[in-house]
Design a protein around this motif. Structure first.
Motif, PDB file in Angstrom:
ATOM      1  N   VAL A  22       0.842  -1.199   0.000  1.00 30.04           N
ATOM      2  CA  VAL A  22       0.000   0.000   0.000  1.00 30.04           C
ATOM      3  C   VAL A  22       0.877   1.248   0.000  1.00 30.04           C
ATOM      4  N   SER A  23       0.632   2.147  -0.938  1.00 31.08           N
ATOM      5  CA  SER A  23       1.372   3.407  -1.016  1.00 31.08           C
ATOM      6  C   SER A  23       0.411   4.547  -1.342  1.00 31.08           C
ATOM      7  N   PHE A  24       0.536   5.653  -0.617  1.00 35.44           N
ATOM      8  CA  PHE A  24      -0.217   6.867  -0.932  1.00 35.44           C
ATOM      9  C   PHE A  24       0.404   8.023  -0.161  1.00 35.44           C
ATOM     10  N   SER A  25       0.036   9.250  -0.521  1.00 33.42           N
ATOM     11  CA  SER A  25       0.526  10.436   0.184  1.00 33.42           C
ATOM     12  C   SER A  25      -0.623  11.405   0.402  1.00 33.42           C
ATOM     13  N   LEU A  26      -0.444  12.281   1.371  1.00 31.82           N
ATOM     14  CA  LEU A  26      -1.455  13.289   1.715  1.00 31.82           C
ATOM     15  C   LEU A  26      -0.778  14.648   1.788  1.00 31.82           C
ATOM     16  N   ALA A  27      -1.264  15.576   0.965  1.00 34.11           N
ATOM     17  CA  ALA A  27      -0.684  16.916   0.907  1.00 34.11           C
ATOM     18  C   ALA A  27      -1.100  17.734   2.125  1.00 34.11           C
ATOM     19  N   PRO A  28      -0.325  18.753   2.467  1.00 30.05           N
ATOM     20  CA  PRO A  28      -0.678  19.618   3.606  1.00 30.05           C
ATOM     21  C   PRO A  28      -2.025  20.295   3.403  1.00 30.05           C
ATOM     22  N   GLY A  29      -2.801  20.382   4.491  1.00 26.23           N
ATOM     23  CA  GLY A  29      -4.053  21.096   4.464  1.00 26.23           C
ATOM     24  C   GLY A  29      -5.171  20.424   3.697  1.00 26.23           C
ATOM     25  N   ARG A  30      -5.024  19.147   3.365  1.00 28.17           N
ATOM     26  CA  ARG A  30      -6.042  18.435   2.603  1.00 28.17           C
ATOM     27  C   ARG A  30      -6.885  17.546   3.497  1.00 28.17           C
ATOM     28  N   PHE A  31      -8.137  17.373   3.110  1.00 27.43           N
ATOM     29  CA  PHE A  31      -9.022  16.380   3.710  1.00 27.43           C
ATOM     30  C   PHE A  31      -8.988  15.170   2.800  1.00 27.43           C
ATOM     31  N   ALA A  32      -8.562  14.051   3.328  1.00 23.01           N
ATOM     32  CA  ALA A  32      -8.491  12.820   2.550  1.00 23.01           C
ATOM     33  C   ALA A  32      -9.340  11.761   3.223  1.00 23.01           C
ATOM     34  N   ALA A  33     -10.087  11.022   2.424  1.00 22.62           N
ATOM     35  CA  ALA A  33     -10.929   9.948   2.929  1.00 22.62           C
ATOM     36  C   ALA A  33     -10.307   8.605   2.561  1.00 22.62           C
ATOM     37  N   LEU A  34     -10.232   7.735   3.538  1.00 21.73           N
ATOM     38  CA  LEU A  34      -9.812   6.355   3.306  1.00 21.73           C
ATOM     39  C   LEU A  34     -11.072   5.508   3.388  1.00 21.73           C
ATOM     40  N   LEU A  35     -11.493   5.005   2.259  1.00 19.66           N
ATOM     41  CA  LEU A  35     -12.780   4.334   2.145  1.00 19.66           C
ATOM     42  C   LEU A  35     -12.568   2.849   1.894  1.00 19.66           C
ATOM     43  N   ALA A 117      -7.541  27.666  23.729  1.00 16.54           N
ATOM     44  CA  ALA A 117      -7.680  27.758  22.274  1.00 16.54           C
ATOM     45  C   ALA A 117      -8.543  26.627  21.724  1.00 16.54           C
ATOM     46  N   GLU A 118      -8.318  25.407  22.207  1.00 19.83           N
ATOM     47  CA  GLU A 118      -9.074  24.269  21.686  1.00 19.83           C
ATOM     48  C   GLU A 118     -10.521  24.271  22.170  1.00 19.83           C
ATOM     49  N   LEU A 119     -10.747  24.682  23.403  1.00 18.57           N
ATOM     50  CA  LEU A 119     -12.126  24.802  23.872  1.00 18.57           C
ATOM     51  C   LEU A 119     -12.908  25.775  22.990  1.00 18.57           C
ATOM     52  N   ALA A 120     -12.275  26.887  22.649  1.00 23.01           N
ATOM     53  CA  ALA A 120     -12.932  27.872  21.792  1.00 23.01           C
ATOM     54  C   ALA A 120     -13.121  27.336  20.377  1.00 23.01           C
ATOM     55  N   ARG A 121     -12.084  26.695  19.839  1.00 20.98           N
ATOM     56  CA  ARG A 121     -12.146  26.207  18.459  1.00 20.98           C
ATOM     57  C   ARG A 121     -13.227  25.141  18.293  1.00 20.98           C
ATOM     58  N   ALA A 172     -22.603  17.134  11.022  1.00 18.01           N
ATOM     59  CA  ALA A 172     -21.992  18.260  11.724  1.00 18.01           C
ATOM     60  C   ALA A 172     -20.518  17.987  12.021  1.00 18.01           C
ATOM     61  N   LEU A 173     -20.208  16.756  12.443  1.00 25.21           N
ATOM     62  CA  LEU A 173     -18.819  16.410  12.743  1.00 25.21           C
ATOM     63  C   LEU A 173     -17.969  16.466  11.484  1.00 25.21           C
ATOM     64  N   ASN A 174     -18.478  15.913  10.397  1.00 26.43           N
ATOM     65  CA  ASN A 174     -17.742  15.905   9.134  1.00 26.43           C
ATOM     66  C   ASN A 174     -17.458  17.323   8.661  1.00 26.43           C
ATOM     67  N   GLN A 175     -18.464  18.194   8.736  1.00 20.46           N
ATOM     68  CA  GLN A 175     -18.276  19.579   8.314  1.00 20.46           C
ATOM     69  C   GLN A 175     -17.304  20.315   9.227  1.00 20.46           C
ATOM     70  N   HIS A 176     -17.377  20.017  10.518  1.00 21.18           N
ATOM     71  CA  HIS A 176     -16.484  20.671  11.475  1.00 21.18           C
ATOM     72  C   HIS A 176     -15.028  20.314  11.196  1.00 21.18           C
ATOM     73  N   VAL A 177     -14.768  19.037  10.939  1.00 21.22           N
ATOM     74  CA  VAL A 177     -13.396  18.615  10.672  1.00 21.22           C
ATOM     75  C   VAL A 177     -12.880  19.240   9.375  1.00 21.22           C
ATOM     76  N   ARG A 178     -13.746  19.354   8.386  1.00 19.85           N
ATOM     77  CA  ARG A 178     -13.333  19.993   7.142  1.00 19.85           C
ATOM     78  C   ARG A 178     -12.966  21.461   7.367  1.00 19.85           C
ATOM     79  N   SER A 179     -13.673  22.117   8.274  1.00 28.12           N
ATOM     80  CA  SER A 179     -13.363  23.513   8.556  1.00 28.12           C
ATOM     81  C   SER A 179     -11.975  23.657   9.175  1.00 28.12           C
ATOM     82  N   LEU A 180     -11.520  22.642   9.907  1.00 24.43           N
ATOM     83  CA  LEU A 180     -10.174  22.682  10.474  1.00 24.43           C
ATOM     84  C   LEU A 180      -9.124  22.711   9.365  1.00 24.43           C
ATOM     85  N   LEU A 182      -9.541  23.982   6.337  1.00 21.27           N
ATOM     86  CA  LEU A 182      -9.602  25.287   5.676  1.00 21.27           C
ATOM     87  C   LEU A 182      -9.044  26.400   6.550  1.00 21.27           C
ATOM     88  N   ASP A 183      -9.417  26.392   7.829  1.00 23.47           N
ATOM     89  CA  ASP A 183      -9.077  27.512   8.716  1.00 23.47           C
ATOM     90  C   ASP A 183      -7.707  27.378   9.366  1.00 23.47           C
TER      91      ASP A 183
END
Length: 246
Positions: A22-35, A117-121, A172-180, A182-183
């Motif tokens: 198995v070989s793959f890479s993940l670029a910085p700041g990307r959301f990647a799904a392992l399905l 910071a994390e409580l607020a985020r 909601a969880l999926n969208q929240h993680v994606r915002s991390l 982006l932001d």
């Protein structure tokens, strides 16, 4: 520099091959799904990424550190939310975070700053003194994400994090993680067997019977394969006579 590189990774339980090259890479700041379907080998891959299992063949790099040659440095760049919760239900939200900070060796000042910071985020500031057992499933997952990000990792790994949540909480969880991503520029590897948690512009790896059968951006894979994600996934994960997985 990629946030994650998995190179020629193979693993066997005795005579049973769980992962094969198995070989793959993940670029910085990307959301990647392992399905992958149940039994595809996702759990074995997660165990290797988090060093619950030692590497047999191949290597994993988190940032610029090899998990084989410099495991401590590699793991410092990794935050993990496991499928099964490991929170202490009888501690408050804040106590769980402070305990994790102590495990990472953060100073009192660092702990104070990062907990706030994390409580607020994670929108948990008003719940900081509530015991975890009083929270619903979605808020417990947010506590686990906050805990995983305390040491400021480059990569956040979520292993079937939405299991047990109702559809609205899953979304909601999926969208929240994606915002991390982006932001905050955090890279995310999200493992799932649920197609509706994957979006067209995600990086996607499909694992089946221990082999990586597809890798690329979702819309590009759909265009190349034809149909929609459901039909592509069904075609690539059709049962065969030889299986290997965990």
């Amino acid at each position: 520099m990629n946030a994650l590189e998995v190179h020629d990774l193979s693993f066997a339980y005795g005579a049973r091959q769980a992962l094969s090259a198995v070989s793959f890479s993940l670029a910085p700041g990307r959301f990647a799904a392992l399905l992958g379907p149940n039994g595809a080998g996702k759990s074995t891959l997660i165990a290797l990424l988090t060093r619950l299992y030692d590497l047999q063949t191949g290597d994993i790099r988190v940032g610029d550190h090899s998990l084989r040659d410099a495991p401590r440095a590699a793991l410092k760049q990794l935050g993990v939310v496991f499928q099964q919760s490991t929170l202490d239900l009888d501690l408050s939200v804040e106590q769980n975070l402070r305990y994790q900070a102590a495990l990472h060796g953060l100073s009192r000042r660092q702990t104070d700053l990062r907990v706030e910071a994390e409580l607020a985020r994670q929108s948990l500031t008003e719940r900081r003194r509530e015991k975890v057992r009083e929270l619903n499933g979605g808020h417990r997952r947010r506590v686990e994400i906050a805990r995983a990000l305390l040491h400021e990792p480059r990569l956040l790994l979520l292993d079937e994090a939405s299991v047990g949540l109702d559809p609205a909480s899953r979304l909601a969880l999926n969208q929240h993680v994606r915002s991390l991503c982006l932001d905050q520029g955090i890279s995310v590897l999200w493992t799932t067997h649920l197609l509706d948690e994957v979006q067209a512009d995600d990086a996607l790896m499909i694992l089946h019977q221990g082999r990586l059968v597809a890798s690329g951006q979702v819309d590009a894979l759909i265009q190349a394969q034809g149909g929609d994600l459901g039909s592509v996934f069904a075609r690539l994960t059709r049962p065969t006579a030889t299986g290997a997985a965990a």
